[in-house]
Enzyme design. Sequence first.
Site, PDB file in Angstrom:
ATOM      1  N   ASP A   8       6.073 -12.802   5.289  1.00 36.85           N
ATOM      2  CA  ASP A   8       5.598 -11.542   4.719  1.00 36.85           C
ATOM      3  C   ASP A   8       5.046 -10.684   5.856  1.00 36.85           C
ATOM      4  O   ASP A   8       4.020 -11.014   6.454  1.00 36.85           O
ATOM      5  CB  ASP A   8       4.504 -11.822   3.680  1.00 36.85           C
ATOM      6  CG  ASP A   8       3.859 -10.553   3.166  1.00 36.85           C
ATOM      7  OD1 ASP A   8       4.597  -9.657   2.745  1.00 36.85           O
ATOM      8  OD2 ASP A   8       2.606 -10.459   3.199  1.00 36.85           O
ATOM      9  N   HIS A 573      17.698  10.689 -17.699  1.00 40.05           N
ATOM     10  CA  HIS A 573      18.362  10.460 -16.419  1.00 40.05           C
ATOM     11  C   HIS A 573      19.655  11.270 -16.388  1.00 40.05           C
ATOM     12  O   HIS A 573      20.520  11.080 -17.255  1.00 40.05           O
ATOM     13  CB  HIS A 573      18.665   8.972 -16.234  1.00 40.05           C
ATOM     14  CG  HIS A 573      17.433   8.121 -16.185  1.00 40.05           C
ATOM     15  ND1 HIS A 573      16.873   7.568 -17.325  1.00 40.05           N
ATOM     16  CD2 HIS A 573      16.660   7.740 -15.147  1.00 40.05           C
ATOM     17  CE1 HIS A 573      15.804   6.873 -16.973  1.00 40.05           C
ATOM     18  NE2 HIS A 573      15.648   6.961 -15.670  1.00 40.05           N
TER      19      HIS A 573
END
Length: 1084
Positions: A8, A573
Site C-alpha cells: 500500500d 447518464h
Amino acid sequence: MKYHVGIDVGTFSVGLAAIEVDDAGMPIKTLSLVSHIHDSGLDPDEIKSAVTRLASSGIARRTRRLYRRKRRRLQQLDKFIQRQGWPVIELEDYSDPLYPWKVRAELAASYIADEKERGEKLSVALRHIARHRGWRNPYAKVSSLYLPDGPSDAFKAIREEIKRASGQPVPETATVGQMVTLCELGTLKLRGEGGVLSARLQQSDYAREIQEICRMQEIGQELYRKIIDVVFAAESPKGSASSRVGKDPLQPGKNRALKASDAFQRYRIAALIGNLRVRVDGEKRILSVEEKNLVFDHLVNLTPKKEPEWVTIAEILGIDRGQLIGTATMTDDGERAGARPPTHDTNRSIVNSRIAPLVDWWKTASALEQHAMVKALSNAEVDDFDSPEGAKVQAFFADLDDDVHAKLDSLHLPVGRAAYSEDTLVRLTRRMLSDGVDLYTARLQEFGIEPSWTPPTPRIGEPVGNPAVDRVLKTVSRWLESATKTWGAPERVIIEHVREGFVTEKRAREMDGDMRRRAARNAKLFQEMQEKLNVQGKPSRADLWRYQSVQRQNCQCAYCGSPITFSNSEMDHIVPRAGQGSTNTRENLVAVCHRCNQSKGNTPFAIWAKNTSIEGVSVKEAVERTRHWVTDTGMRSTDFKKFTKAVVERFQRATMDEEIDARSMESVAWMANELRSRVAQHFASHGTTVRVYRGSLTAEARRASGISGKLKFFDGVGKSRLDRRHHAIDAAVIAFTSDYVAETLAVRSNLKQSQAHRQEAPQWREFTGKDAEHRAAWRVWCQKMEKLSALLTEDLRDDRVVVMSNVRLRLGNGSAHKETIGKLSKVKLSSQLSVSDIDKASSEALWCALTREPGFDPKEGLPANPERHIRVNGTHVYAGDNIGLFPVSAGSIALRGGYAELGSSFHHARVYKITSGKKPAFAMLRVYTIDLLPYRNQDLFSVELKPQTMSMRQAEKKLRDALATGNAEYLGWLVVDDELVVDTSKIATDQVKAVEAELGTIRRWRVDGFFSPSKLRLRPLQMSKEGIKKESAPELSKIIDRPGWLPAVNKLFSDGNVTVVRRDSLGRVRLESTAHLPVTWKVQ
C-alpha cells in the site's frame, strides 16, 4: 512456502504485508506486517516549502563546483603568469585596495617601459579581471572573444552613470578600468545595489579592455590569444551523464534515445495507434494501413494550438467514438495515451513556448537541425557544434541575450530515455506504418524478436530521480528481497497506491490544496442549498451534484429544455454503460425532467434523440443549450469550456460505454505501472501474479468485507488516520484481491453512486458479482477476509504490527549549518575570559590555546592578563590583539570571516552512564556532523571526540567532567527515527498521562531530535498528527505534533527501562549482526 504480498503506497508511507496461505489460498499466518514511514525525500531543513534533499543538494553541489572551478581556473592563470616571468602577488598585499583599478587604467593609457614594472602590473590587472570577468553566452566559445564586439548595453549604461556621477566626459574608447578611475575612488560605491557597476557587464567588455592593454603594452597576437583563453576559460557540466546512458537491448552498440527526440515521438504515436481497435457488431478489428497512416499524419502534424481529441480520431476513421477502444494500452516504454491521443510533444512544447526566437527558428529548421537543437537543450547530451547543423544551433544561441537564455532554462521537453536507440525507433516506426502491424509484430519482423519478449526493466530499487518515488522503490525492493530470501518467491504481489503516492510532496500539497478549496466551495453550496431549498439535515453529495446541474443548466432539462427545479428534476447518464453500473463522471450526468428520463431509459442520448417524438429533443438542440449554461461557482472559464465540450461529446456518442471489468480498478499512473513491471520481471521465473490497483480499492474492500468494524485501533474501530499501523493493515487487505473481486468492488462502488444520483433504493449492497463465477469468487473472498480479520485482530492486540523508518547513518544529512552569516565578537586577548566565553572560541586551536594557559581555571576561566601571549596554528597572538568569539551560546562554526550557527545538524547522540556519584546517572553527547568530517572513512559512532570539538563544548558539564576523569561509560548511540520502548509508569508527564488516558498506554516512541544537551524530543511511534481530531484533548496535539515529549535524559534512562530497538527490512528485531548493522540494545 505459499504466501501473498500486499503493498500500500502512500505519500509518506508504504504498507507491506506478507500473509501465509494454505493450498486453497486461505490466510493462515501473518509473516510480516510493516508500516514503513519515510520522509518523501524532503530536506529536513526545508519541510515547510517542500524542497527535496535532491534539490537542496543540487544547489549545494553546483555552488561547490562553481567555487572549485573558479579556484582551479585562477590557479591555472597564476601558473600561466609565472611562465611569462611575471610575479604573482596577492592583491590583498597592496596597501591601496583600489590599486588594481589604477593599474588597469594605466596599462590601457600608456606603454610602461620598465619590463619588471610592466610584468608586475600586467599580473595585477589580469588577476583582477579574472576575478570579476562578466557574463558570456554559455553557447559561445572562448575564441569568439579574440575579436570582441562593441560595447554592450550594460557597458553603455555604466558609462552614462559614471559620466553623471563624476561630472566628467567619458571617452567612447574608455575601458572598464579607465571608467572606474574617473569616479571619486573611495567615495562612490562600485559594486552591489546602487553601485556604478551594478549592471552586468559582458565578458566581451573585459576582453576589449585586455585587447587595448595588449595593444598598448606591445604584446603579440599569439600571447594575447593565450591570455584570453586562460582568463575566460570555462567548463560546462552539460553532457556529464552521457557516459552512463543505457544501451539498446536490440542493438547493444547504440545508446538509448532521448524521449524528446523526433524518432521517439513518432515511434510513440505509431506504437499507440497500433493498440487501437474498432468495435463492430461485438467484434474487434485492427486499423488498416491506410487508417493508421491517416491517424498518424493527423497526430504528428496537429496544430500546436489545437488539443488532440479521441472524438476527432473517430471522425477521421468514420466511426462513433464508442467504437474506438484500446486507448489506454501501455507500450514497452510505459507510455499510455489515456484521455487524449498522443502527439509530437517536443514540437508542441517548443512551438507553444513564449520564446519567439526559438519558435521562429524551429519552424524554418530542417529535421537534422531540429535534432541538434533538442540535443543542445538536453542536459544529458554533449553539444555537437562542429557539424553543419550543430554550427547553426550554436549561431542561434550566440545571438540570444541572457533574458532569452533564462527562458530557455525554463523550457520543459519530454524527459527520460526510450527503451531503444534512435535507429531502432525509426526502423520500428517505419515497419508499423508501412505494414500496418502492431509493435510486437514489427519487432518480430524487423529484429526476429518473439512477441512475448519485453525490454529489460531496471531492478526494483533503481532510482528514477523523483525523491518521493525513489523512497518507495528502495523500501519495496529491500522488503521484497528479504521476503524472497526468507520465504521464497510470493504467489501474488498486489500493489495499491493513492493518487499522491508517486508524486513529489510539493505536487501532493498542491493537489491537497485543490481538494481543500473544493471542499470549502462545496460546504458553501451545502449551506446555500439548506437556506434556499429549506433542506433538512446535511444534503448528500448526490444532492449537491443535482443542485449544481440544475443551476448550471438554467433550470432547464438538458434533453428537451423544459423547466425543472431541484425538487422535480432527476439525474441521468447521457451515455449508459453496458452491463452493471454507469459512468458517474460530471460530464456524463445531467439534470433532466421525469418524462425524458422515463422515455430514454438505458439508451445513449444520440440514439434515443433520433427516435423520440418529444419536442425539443435532438442532439443539435441539446448542444446549443450547453452554450448558454452558467459557469459553476469557483470554476475557471477555461475549465468550464473543457467541461461543456466533454458534455457535447457525450451527447454525440451513439454507443454505450464499455462494461466494467477488473481493468476499471487498475492504476493508470505511469510510476505505479513501472513498479508493477519491475516487480513482475523480478519474479518472472517464479510465475508470480502482479497487479496494481487504484487507492480507492482498499476502502471499498474494507467496507464490503466488514473488516473495518472488526479491527480496533488506538482511536477505536474503523478507518484510522491516527494509528499508523493502518498502512500495514490496508496492505494485508489488498493482498487477497483478485481480478474478479476487483471488478465486483468497482461495480458496487459505481452502483452506489448511480443509485444515489438517480434517487433509487440503495440495492448496490446486494450485488456480489455479474455471473456465477464472479459470485463464487466473492464468497470465497469474504471467507478469506473473515479469517484475515481474526489474524489481524490478534496482531494488533499483541502489538505485532511494526511501524518503522529507515535511519540515516551516513555522514551527510541536510545542511551542515544555517544559512545566515553573522559577525564574530572581537575581544582583546588580555581580557578576562569566563569558561563560557572560552567555549565560544571561534576555532578549536584557539580553544586549546586558551585552556592550556597557565592561569586557566576549569570553573572560573582566565583572569585579565596584560602579558598574555598564545600561539594559534603557528601564529603568535599577543595581549593587545583581538581574538574571535562566537556571540551566541549555540553551537557555531567560523565561516568566511564570520560565523554560522550549526542548528540541529547532529549526526547522532551518544548515551553515557556516569558512575562517579552516589548512584549512576545518565547523560547524552550530541555529535555535530562537522566534528565527524575528519573521520568519514571510520566508524563514526566510536571515533574519539576531543575536548575542543563543538560537540564536547556543547555537552553538559557533568558529562564533560566525567569524560575527563574516565568515569563515563559509553552505552550506545541514538539517531533520529530510532525506536525506543519505554515504560512510562514512573516518568510520564501530565501531558503524557492525559494522552494515555484517552488512547491507552504508549510503549513505543520515536526519537525526533535532540532538543537540548540534557533532553530528547520523543513522539509516539505508532501515531500520526493527521489523525488528530478537533475534539481531541489539547495534550494529544502537543505530544504527537508539537512540541512532542521532552524527557530529561537522566530520568528517562534511569526509570524508563528503555530498549533501543533496531529492525531488519521485514520489521524483525535485530539482536545481532555479522554484517555490523545496528542492533537492539537495552539501557541498564
